[in-house]
Scaffold this motif. Structure first.
Motif, PDB file in Angstrom:
ATOM      1  N   VAL A 111      43.357  38.052  31.695  1.00  0.00           N
ATOM      2  CA  VAL A 111      44.405  37.038  31.892  1.00  0.00           C
ATOM      3  C   VAL A 111      45.007  37.175  33.288  1.00  0.00           C
ATOM      4  O   VAL A 111      45.200  36.189  33.999  1.00  0.00           O
ATOM      5  CB  VAL A 111      45.496  37.184  30.809  1.00  0.00           C
ATOM      6  CG1 VAL A 111      46.687  36.302  31.125  1.00  0.00           C
ATOM      7  CG2 VAL A 111      44.929  36.878  29.434  1.00  0.00           C
ATOM      8  N   PRO A 137      49.980  41.386  30.106  1.00  0.00           N
ATOM      9  CA  PRO A 137      48.753  40.580  30.056  1.00  0.00           C
ATOM     10  C   PRO A 137      47.502  41.440  30.186  1.00  0.00           C
ATOM     11  O   PRO A 137      47.485  42.370  30.999  1.00  0.00           O
ATOM     12  CB  PRO A 137      48.884  39.646  31.265  1.00  0.00           C
ATOM     13  CG  PRO A 137      50.267  39.809  31.785  1.00  0.00           C
ATOM     14  CD  PRO A 137      50.790  41.113  31.298  1.00  0.00           C
ATOM     15  N   PRO A 138      46.474  41.170  29.394  1.00  0.00           N
ATOM     16  CA  PRO A 138      45.202  41.874  29.589  1.00  0.00           C
ATOM     17  C   PRO A 138      44.630  41.510  30.960  1.00  0.00           C
ATOM     18  O   PRO A 138      44.982  40.465  31.521  1.00  0.00           O
ATOM     19  CB  PRO A 138      44.292  41.319  28.488  1.00  0.00           C
ATOM     20  CG  PRO A 138      45.156  40.546  27.575  1.00  0.00           C
ATOM     21  CD  PRO A 138      46.395  40.189  28.313  1.00  0.00           C
ATOM     22  N   PHE A 139      43.742  42.352  31.460  1.00  0.00           N
ATOM     23  CA  PHE A 139      43.196  42.163  32.807  1.00  0.00           C
ATOM     24  C   PHE A 139      42.575  40.775  32.973  1.00  0.00           C
ATOM     25  O   PHE A 139      42.772  40.111  33.990  1.00  0.00           O
ATOM     26  CB  PHE A 139      42.160  43.252  33.102  1.00  0.00           C
ATOM     27  CG  PHE A 139      41.508  43.075  34.442  1.00  0.00           C
ATOM     28  CD1 PHE A 139      42.239  43.228  35.607  1.00  0.00           C
ATOM     29  CD2 PHE A 139      40.166  42.735  34.540  1.00  0.00           C
ATOM     30  CE1 PHE A 139      41.645  43.059  36.848  1.00  0.00           C
ATOM     31  CE2 PHE A 139      39.564  42.562  35.777  1.00  0.00           C
ATOM     32  CZ  PHE A 139      40.310  42.722  36.930  1.00  0.00           C
TER      33      PHE A 139
END
Lengths: 617, 197
Positions: free
Chosen positions: B104, B100-102
């Protein structure tokens, strides 16, 4: 042994473009190399740096590109084969010596490499440095592939030696950062012992001398023009009445397009690899055999305008086009489909592009913007400055490095960035032009590069701002190269000096100098407040090694933190410092990834509940 | 020789660049011309890393939108993001384990549903092989071998036309001896997983 030093001619090996260029320089017998690192050129110098440690090749990381070129100019005027490499905007810094070195010339072969960055993958602009060759009267060569880059640099050294003139080798990111198989050639022996023969009527550029040198340089360029017309790097491929003139990586896009559009019997390509001076006779002959000509070049209409001028002189009136609203753009980089489409349109041949899948119903995908690393000391410093400056109307000029990312929320500590060193000098301007408080940021390597002169200016002209020097002991952004403030023992190297930033700043006469350790949050905020209250120039030196570099050197024992059940979930940690080690767990509560946390403890100090604690291991 | 265009997308740290070097080495062993281009400026700072590999007779080293013959995605949302590189003829191989990107991770963005990602890709392209490469990598002995698991899956599909022996030989040449066994196992597991996907 370094893989690029292996004396195994004929061996095929996969190399990054920048490795191939470094190998080409070694095969050419380069003895002396200088640089200031900058993407997309950095891996060339990294490899030369490594090779210099196990051979008699001299390599140095100079403080900036101007210094690098001047150091190199002396070596090349002592008869050594000399290589000076930099990114495109670095050549702006080196432009002063460049323009006059072209008058003086060289006695040993000298290649200056400019790595241009169309589309700005990692640069602040996409200037087209081919104009420097024209502007400065430098012969220029441009490779179209990784393998050609390796061979071309050898010929660039020969050309430089025969003309006694530095040669500009211009690459673009797609050469520097492509991989391809390259065949090793023989390594020419290095001559590492130079001798400078005094020649003041060539080497001392007082006006009376330079007037004569300008005449000479134009003569050299006449010779270069003849060589360009005979160069095997300028060639025609294919036959037919439709003409394409191209350079660099665009050559292969154009060659593929000719095949894909089934124009093999109708179109010919003139590829220009020795591109300053342009081969005027060859171009005139080519135009004479064409019904219409398309110029395919990324960047500015450098060749296009010259080709049109040649056509005018020759009385050739065929359509010649390149950059226009309905053809190629001056923006960004080209790609094979774009070249195919424009070529089909210009030559009126049918072409149906591949249909890109319809993505209109694809849900929004969260972006993945680059972020300062977990435990990056810049994050702590930015946070502390923001806390110290709360309530003030602040302008934050920032500079070029990882810390430019401070402009992103929630840190939002970057308001003005134009080039290396501009944080300091622009602070001078902002502090005089406005009543706003000015706090600027510069990294240690960038400070050595071009921040010092701005600071001297600030003290002399009595400006009023606070400069924060982010001393993380390395040039982090471009891949951990040393700079003059670095302890070279950490690289296992001796025989280097080391400049102490604090002593330097005090010697300049800065009125208020303080040191912070950014992982001590409250103490740092208090110190910063004092500096901000000072009228005049104040400097804060924020000292903490780059987290990535410290990790790779195992400088510290890593002690990760965790969020305890004292957490009341107001999420101050996430919203104010946004360290990438935070995440929300299954119960939607804040947690810390122990695999990435480096234990800087900044979040533990800002948590009002004292909920963040060392993880018991 | 036919031209085959492969795009590999990954998140920094997933080992995309080593994977493309292994494929490049395999191409040398198989006698297939190859050119590769990579964009990795911000890789260490959490960004997206993309490699383009062109096998066969074409001379260009980059791939235009819609022109990838194969898309190999190391992360499901990144595979989806790269759909603009595909046409209806593109074959897609993806890892289903999200990174997950930060935004998210900290609740400021929504990660698309992985099942929906799979359905969308399947509907728009010539075929999808989706495997949980992260679980397989762990099973093989190291989460770091996720790249080689995915290479195994890629080779199994036959989309590249490479013999698995050539790729295994390339792994031997490119991977440090200490990690060789794990990676050969990872390759085999990815290969088998794709066969059963």
């Amino acid at each position: 042994m370094h893989k690029l030093l292996q004396d195994r001619p004929g061996e095929k090996i996969m190399l990054l473009g920048n490795e191939a260029i470094a190998r080409g320089a070694v095969e050419a017998g380069v003895a002396f190399a200088t640089t200031y690192p900058g993407t997309p050129s950095s891996e060339i110098s990294l490899n030369l740096f490594q090779m210099s440690q196990e051979s008699d090749l001299y390599f140095e990381y100079s403080t900036n590109e101007k210094v690098a070129l001047e150091v190199a100019a002396a070596a090349a005027n002592s008869g050594l084969r000399t290589f000076c490499m930099m990114k495109h905007v670095g050549l702006n810094v080196a432009a002063d010596p460049l323009m006059t070195l072209a008058y003086v010339g060289v006695t040993g072969g000298m290649v200056i490499l400019s790595a241009d960055d169309p589309a700005m993958f990692s640069s602040q602009n996409e200037q087209d440095n081919r104009y420097y060759a024209k502007f400065g009267n430098l012969p220029m060569m441009e490779p179209s592939s990784v393998a050609e880059a390796k061979d071309m640099i050898k010929d660039a050294f020969d050309l430089s030696e025969s003309l006694k003139q530095p040669v500009l080798l211009r690459t673009t990111t797609r050469i520097n950062h492509s991989n391809a198989f390259v065949t090793f050639g023989e390594i020419k022996p290095r001559n590492t012992k130079g001798r400078f023969e005094r020649d003041p009527h060539r080497c001392v550029t007082v006006p009376a001398v330079s007037r004569g040198l300008h005449v000479k340089v134009l003569e050299k360029m006449k010779t270069a023009a003849r060589l360009s017309d005979d160069s095997s790097y300028n060639f025609v491929q294919g036959k037919g009445p439709l003409g394409i003139i191209t350079n660099g990586v665009s050559f292969y896009y154009a060659a593929d397009a000719v095949k894909d559009l089934k124009l093999t019997d109708r179109a010919k390509i003139l590829r220009l690899g020795f591109s300053n001076p342009l081969p005027r006779k060859m171009i005139a002959d080519f135009l004479a055999g064409c019904e219409k000509v398309l110029v395919v070049e990324e960047g500015e209409p450098f060749m296009e305008e010259a080709v049109k001028a040649i056509a005018q002189e020759q009385g050739i009136t065929i359509p010649i086009k390149g950059k226009s609203d309905d053809l190629f753009s001056r923006l960004f980089e080209y790609d094979p489909a774009m070249v195919r489409e424009k070529m089909a349109a210009f030559f009126s041949v049918p072409y149906t592009p591949k249909t890109v899948v319809d993505t209109s119903d694809v849900p929004e995908i969260p972006m993945r913007p680059p972020n300062l690393c977990s435990g990056c000391s810049h994050r702590a410093t930015f946070y502390e400055v923001k806390q110290a400056a709360k309530g003030m109307d602040v302008i934050c000029p920032n500079d070029i490095g990882c810390y430019t990312l401070g402009f992103l929320p929630p840190l939002s500590t970057g308001d003005f960035v134009i080039c290396m060193g501009s944080s300091v000098s622009s602070s001078c301007g902002f502090s005089k032009a406005t009543d706003q408080k000015v706090v600027s940021f510069i990294g240690d390597s960038t400070f050595f590069h071009s921040g010092i002169t701005g600071l001297v200016n600030a003290v002399f002209n009595h400006h009023n701002f606070t400069l924060v020097i982010l001393e993380n002991d390395i040039t982090a952004m471009t891949g951990h190269q040393p700079h003059p403030g670095v302890d070279m023992e950490r690289f296992g190297l001796s025989g280097y000096g080391r400049i102490n930033i604090e002593q330097l700043v005090r010697a300049i006469g800065v009125g208020h100098v303080s040191i912070i350790k950014p992982f001590k949050v409250q103490k740092s905020i208090d110190t910063i407040k004092e500096a901000l209250a000072f009228k005049g120039v104040s400097v804060i030196i924020s000292q903490e090694p780059c987290a990535l570099y410290a990790k790779s050197l195992k400088l510290k024992k890593i002690r990760p933190f965790m969020v305890s059940d004292k957490c009341v979930d107001h999420r101050d940690c996430i919203t104010t410092i946004a360290c990438p080690s935070f995440y929300l767990d299954k119960d939607n509560r804040v947690a810390i990834d122990a695999n990435t946390c480096v234990g800087c403890a900044v979040c533990a100090q800002i948590c009002p509940e004292n909920a963040i604690r060392p993880l018991k291991q | 020789m036919e031209t085959t265009r492969l795009i590999i997308v990954a998140v920094g740290g997933q080992g995309n660049l080593l994977a493309s070097k292994v494929l490049g080495e395999a191409a040398l062993i198989a006698g297939v011309p190859v050119r590769m281009s990579e964009i990795h400026g911000m890789a260490q700072r959490g960004g997206v890393v993309e490699s383009a590999m062109v096998f066969g007779d074409a001379e260009s080293s980059i791939i235009s939108d819609g022109e990838a013959d194969i898309l190999l995605g190391f992360e499901p949302a990144e595979t989806l993001r790269a759909l603009n590189r595909c046409s209806k003829d593109t074959r897609v191989i993806t890892n289903t384990a999200p990174v997950p990107p930060f935004t998210v991770s900290v609740g400021l963005g929504t990660y698309p549903d992985v099942e929906e990602i799979k359905q969308l890709i399947k509907a728009k392209t010539a075929g999808l092989v989706a495997i949980d490469a992260m679980s397989l990598a762990r099973e093989a002995g190291s989460p770091m071998s996720v790249n080689i698991v995915l290479l195994g899956a890629l080779i199994q599909t036959g989309a590249l036309g490479f013999d698995r022996k050539d790729v295994e030989e390339a792994i031997k040449r490119r991977v440090k001896p200490a990690f060789l066994d794990v990676n050969l196992k990872a390759f085999d597991m990815g290969f088998n997983a794709a066969a059963n996907a």
